[in-house]
Design a protein around this motif. Structure first.
Motif, PDB file in Angstrom:
ATOM      1  N   SER A  49      42.940 -23.309 -63.755  1.00  0.00           N
ATOM      2  CA  SER A  49      43.070 -22.197 -64.684  1.00  0.00           C
ATOM      3  C   SER A  49      43.045 -20.859 -63.934  1.00  0.00           C
ATOM      4  O   SER A  49      43.919 -20.600 -63.114  1.00  0.00           O
ATOM      5  N   MET A  50      42.044 -20.008 -64.185  1.00  0.00           N
ATOM      6  CA  MET A  50      41.965 -18.759 -63.448  1.00  0.00           C
ATOM      7  C   MET A  50      41.920 -19.012 -61.952  1.00  0.00           C
ATOM      8  O   MET A  50      42.547 -18.296 -61.157  1.00  0.00           O
ATOM      9  N   GLY A  51      41.169 -20.039 -61.531  1.00  0.00           N
ATOM     10  CA  GLY A  51      41.091 -20.369 -60.107  1.00  0.00           C
ATOM     11  C   GLY A  51      42.441 -20.738 -59.531  1.00  0.00           C
ATOM     12  O   GLY A  51      42.736 -20.434 -58.370  1.00  0.00           O
ATOM     13  N   ALA A  52      43.283 -21.387 -60.335  1.00  0.00           N
ATOM     14  CA  ALA A  52      44.637 -21.727 -59.887  1.00  0.00           C
ATOM     15  C   ALA A  52      45.443 -20.460 -59.663  1.00  0.00           C
ATOM     16  O   ALA A  52      46.163 -20.321 -58.656  1.00  0.00           O
ATOM     17  N   ALA A  53      45.341 -19.510 -60.605  1.00  0.00           N
ATOM     18  CA  ALA A  53      46.062 -18.245 -60.464  1.00  0.00           C
ATOM     19  C   ALA A  53      45.539 -17.450 -59.272  1.00  0.00           C
ATOM     20  O   ALA A  53      46.323 -16.805 -58.548  1.00  0.00           O
ATOM     21  N   LEU A  54      44.231 -17.482 -59.021  1.00  0.00           N
ATOM     22  CA  LEU A  54      43.667 -16.770 -57.879  1.00  0.00           C
ATOM     23  C   LEU A  54      44.203 -17.331 -56.562  1.00  0.00           C
ATOM     24  O   LEU A  54      44.525 -16.577 -55.638  1.00  0.00           O
ATOM     25  N   ALA A  55      44.280 -18.658 -56.470  1.00  0.00           N
ATOM     26  CA  ALA A  55      44.810 -19.276 -55.249  1.00  0.00           C
ATOM     27  C   ALA A  55      46.244 -18.824 -55.002  1.00  0.00           C
ATOM     28  O   ALA A  55      46.622 -18.502 -53.869  1.00  0.00           O
ATOM     29  N   LEU A  56      47.052 -18.789 -56.053  1.00  0.00           N
ATOM     30  CA  LEU A  56      48.437 -18.352 -55.911  1.00  0.00           C
ATOM     31  C   LEU A  56      48.509 -16.863 -55.594  1.00  0.00           C
ATOM     32  O   LEU A  56      49.305 -16.437 -54.747  1.00  0.00           O
ATOM     33  N   ASP A  57      47.692 -16.062 -56.262  1.00  0.00           N
ATOM     34  CA  ASP A  57      47.679 -14.621 -56.004  1.00  0.00           C
ATOM     35  C   ASP A  57      47.375 -14.314 -54.546  1.00  0.00           C
ATOM     36  O   ASP A  57      47.936 -13.378 -53.959  1.00  0.00           O
ATOM     37  N   SER A  58      46.471 -15.087 -53.947  1.00  0.00           N
ATOM     38  CA  SER A  58      46.061 -14.815 -52.563  1.00  0.00           C
ATOM     39  C   SER A  58      47.199 -15.017 -51.572  1.00  0.00           C
ATOM     40  O   SER A  58      47.156 -14.496 -50.457  1.00  0.00           O
ATOM     41  N   LEU A  59      48.233 -15.757 -51.976  1.00  0.00           N
ATOM     42  CA  LEU A  59      49.361 -16.013 -51.081  1.00  0.00           C
ATOM     43  C   LEU A  59      50.222 -14.776 -50.887  1.00  0.00           C
ATOM     44  O   LEU A  59      51.004 -14.703 -49.934  1.00  0.00           O
ATOM     45  N   GLY A  60      50.097 -13.800 -51.763  1.00  0.00           N
ATOM     46  CA  GLY A  60      50.945 -12.616 -51.682  1.00  0.00           C
ATOM     47  C   GLY A  60      50.352 -11.477 -50.889  1.00  0.00           C
ATOM     48  O   GLY A  60      50.972 -10.418 -50.766  1.00  0.00           O
ATOM     49  N   THR A  61      49.157 -11.656 -50.343  1.00  0.00           N
ATOM     50  CA  THR A  61      48.500 -10.607 -49.568  1.00  0.00           C
ATOM     51  C   THR A  61      48.684 -10.872 -48.074  1.00  0.00           C
ATOM     52  O   THR A  61      49.035 -11.978 -47.669  1.00  0.00           O
ATOM     53  N   PRO A  62      48.483  -9.855 -47.215  1.00  0.00           N
ATOM     54  CA  PRO A  62      48.644 -10.069 -45.770  1.00  0.00           C
ATOM     55  C   PRO A  62      47.821 -11.246 -45.272  1.00  0.00           C
ATOM     56  O   PRO A  62      46.647 -11.396 -45.609  1.00  0.00           O
ATOM     57  N   GLY A  63      48.454 -12.099 -44.480  1.00  0.00           N
ATOM     58  CA  GLY A  63      47.782 -13.292 -43.983  1.00  0.00           C
ATOM     59  C   GLY A  63      47.692 -14.386 -45.015  1.00  0.00           C
ATOM     60  O   GLY A  63      46.895 -15.319 -44.880  1.00  0.00           O
ATOM     61  N   GLY A  64      48.517 -14.314 -46.058  1.00  0.00           N
ATOM     62  CA  GLY A  64      48.414 -15.247 -47.163  1.00  0.00           C
ATOM     63  C   GLY A  64      48.798 -16.668 -46.839  1.00  0.00           C
ATOM     64  O   GLY A  64      48.405 -17.595 -47.549  1.00  0.00           O
ATOM     65  N   ASP A  65      49.569 -16.870 -45.781  1.00  0.00           N
ATOM     66  CA  ASP A  65      50.032 -18.227 -45.451  1.00  0.00           C
ATOM     67  C   ASP A  65      49.026 -18.979 -44.587  1.00  0.00           C
ATOM     68  O   ASP A  65      49.395 -19.607 -43.603  1.00  0.00           O
ATOM     69  N   ARG A  66      47.757 -18.968 -44.954  1.00  0.00           N
ATOM     70  CA  ARG A  66      46.759 -19.667 -44.153  1.00  0.00           C
ATOM     71  C   ARG A  66      46.255 -20.943 -44.809  1.00  0.00           C
ATOM     72  O   ARG A  66      45.474 -21.671 -44.225  1.00  0.00           O
ATOM     73  N   PHE A  67      46.678 -21.200 -46.043  1.00  0.00           N
ATOM     74  CA  PHE A  67      46.450 -22.517 -46.639  1.00  0.00           C
ATOM     75  C   PHE A  67      47.499 -23.480 -46.084  1.00  0.00           C
ATOM     76  O   PHE A  67      48.679 -23.136 -45.978  1.00  0.00           O
ATOM     77  N   CYS A  68      47.081 -24.700 -45.788  1.00  0.00           N
ATOM     78  CA  CYS A  68      48.056 -25.721 -45.410  1.00  0.00           C
ATOM     79  C   CYS A  68      48.880 -26.142 -46.621  1.00  0.00           C
ATOM     80  O   CYS A  68      50.068 -26.455 -46.502  1.00  0.00           O
ATOM     81  N   ALA A  69      48.253 -26.157 -47.791  1.00  0.00           N
ATOM     82  CA  ALA A  69      48.929 -26.473 -49.049  1.00  0.00           C
ATOM     83  C   ALA A  69      47.990 -26.083 -50.182  1.00  0.00           C
ATOM     84  O   ALA A  69      46.782 -25.899 -49.978  1.00  0.00           O
ATOM     85  N   VAL A  70      48.559 -25.964 -51.382  1.00  0.00           N
ATOM     86  CA  VAL A  70      47.784 -25.562 -52.553  1.00  0.00           C
ATOM     87  C   VAL A  70      48.118 -26.484 -53.721  1.00  0.00           C
ATOM     88  O   VAL A  70      49.278 -26.860 -53.909  1.00  0.00           O
ATOM     89  N   VAL A  71      47.089 -26.842 -54.486  1.00  0.00           N
ATOM     90  CA  VAL A  71      47.264 -27.508 -55.778  1.00  0.00           C
ATOM     91  C   VAL A  71      46.703 -26.574 -56.830  1.00  0.00           C
ATOM     92  O   VAL A  71      45.543 -26.141 -56.742  1.00  0.00           O
ATOM     93  N   ALA A  72      47.520 -26.227 -57.823  1.00  0.00           N
ATOM     94  CA  ALA A  72      47.109 -25.281 -58.861  1.00  0.00           C
ATOM     95  C   ALA A  72      47.366 -25.899 -60.225  1.00  0.00           C
ATOM     96  O   ALA A  72      48.519 -26.181 -60.580  1.00  0.00           O
ATOM     97  N   GLU A  73      46.293 -26.123 -60.987  1.00  0.00           N
ATOM     98  CA  GLU A  73      46.446 -26.697 -62.323  1.00  0.00           C
ATOM     99  C   GLU A  73      46.275 -25.625 -63.391  1.00  0.00           C
ATOM    100  O   GLU A  73      45.264 -24.920 -63.427  1.00  0.00           O
TER     101      GLU A  73
END
Length: 316
Positions: A159-183
């Motif tokens: 939910s909100m946590g899923a949106a937060l994970a996705l939001d973090s990808l748009g900031t500098p250095g955002g590509d530091r997750f190997c992969a994301v699961v967002a429900e």
């Protein structure tokens, strides 16, 4: 005719007053969510020790604005060197996603369960739905990569946590997750705000985009004036476009809390690195209940198939 004009003027003034008052009320309710206390810390510690032969570690870091951010960290004895950052929904805390931890720990993943700002035991009084939480997430990534020497960090949000994970990808250095699961994420704060306003009144979603549009806009302007929060820029869908991180979206077709079209929009816009699994009949964040075996096959399969650390994974 004169009477008609007076009636229309009265309705117009009433609607404007309702929009201003309603918008401020909506903004305050959303920005200051009810803080759910932690009640199972002792049980979680006992399970970690008995089942996984490890201690439940309490972790505290400092956010950019000086507030404390608190989490649990669990590393099982059979740790595979990879970590999962579990992110909870609004008006919840780390315990709300702790039920996902055993499946991951059993497979050798270590897990970090933080309380989002203004939730649980973390500091702050205002939830910003990604505007400030994105940097908080990067600070947790820094901690995992530097303090725990993680080989790979995965994001897992509800939910909100899923949106937060996705939001973090748009900031500098955002590509530091190997992969994301967002429900059950939302695609933009504005669009979900229209729908949630209608949901509060138990009205169809189109009412939020029409009759309740002005109250929502008034609330967003109030948040900008009162708290300096510009929700015009809060768009997980846009953030995904600034990243190449592999993303698995999960959404139930019966979700009325955050409608499935949010995930459908993100997946349709970025087919190169986003995959959507829509589960018929599942309600909000309910896929693991409706199809638990398939859920975990997809989640752990997604993580296992993206085990290469991204370039620039260490702290920025």
């Amino acid at each position: 005719m004169r009477r008609t004009r007076r009636v229309l003027l009265g309705w117009t003034i009433g609607y404007l007053l309702f929009s201003i008052a309603g918008g401020i009320t909506l903004a305050e309710l959303q920005l200051h969510p009810w803080r759910r206390p932690l009640v199972h810390s002792r049980q979680a510690s006992e399970i970690a020790r008995a089942r996984y032969g490890t201690e439940l570690q309490n972790v505290e870091i400092t956010a950019a604005d000086g507030i404390s951010l608190n989490a649990w960290y669990i590393r099982p004895r059979n740790a595979n060197g990879r970590d999962v950052l579990l992110l909870h929904g609004v008006q919840d805390n780390r315990e709300g996603v702790s039920g996902f931890a055993p499946e991951l720990l059993d497979r050798g993943y270590s897990v970090l369960l933080p309380d989002s700002r203004a939730h649980g035991e973390s500091g702050g009084t205002v939830a910003t739905y990604g505007l400030r939480e994105s940097d908080d997430i990067h600070r947790w990534l820094n901690w995992l990569y530097t303090q725990r020497q993680s080989k790979c960090v995965y994001g897992f949000g509800e939910s909100m946590g899923a949106a937060l994970a996705l939001d973090s990808l748009g900031t500098p250095g955002g590509d530091r997750f190997c992969a994301v699961v967002a429900e059950s994420p939302f695609s933009s704060f504005r669009s979900v705000a229209y729908e949630r306003a209608a949901l509060y009144l138990r009205a169809p979603s189109w009412v939020g985009r029409t009759l309740l549009r002005l109250p929502v806009e008034a609330g967003m302007e109030y948040a900008k004036w009162r708290y300096g929060l510009d929700f015009d820029s809060d768009s997980p869908a846009d953030a995904v476009g600034h990243s190449s991180t592999p993303i698995l979206l999960i959404h139930g077709t019966a979700d009325i809390n955050i409608l499935p079209h949010h995930s459908e929009l993100i997946a349709a816009r970025y087919p190169s690195h986003v995959v959507l699994w829509e589960l018929a009949g599942a309600t909000h964040c309910g896929a693991s209940t409706v199809e638990p075996q398939m859920f975990w096959t997809k989640v752990t399969g997604w993580f296992d198939s993206h085990s290469q650390p991204p370039v620039g994974a260490p702290a920025i």
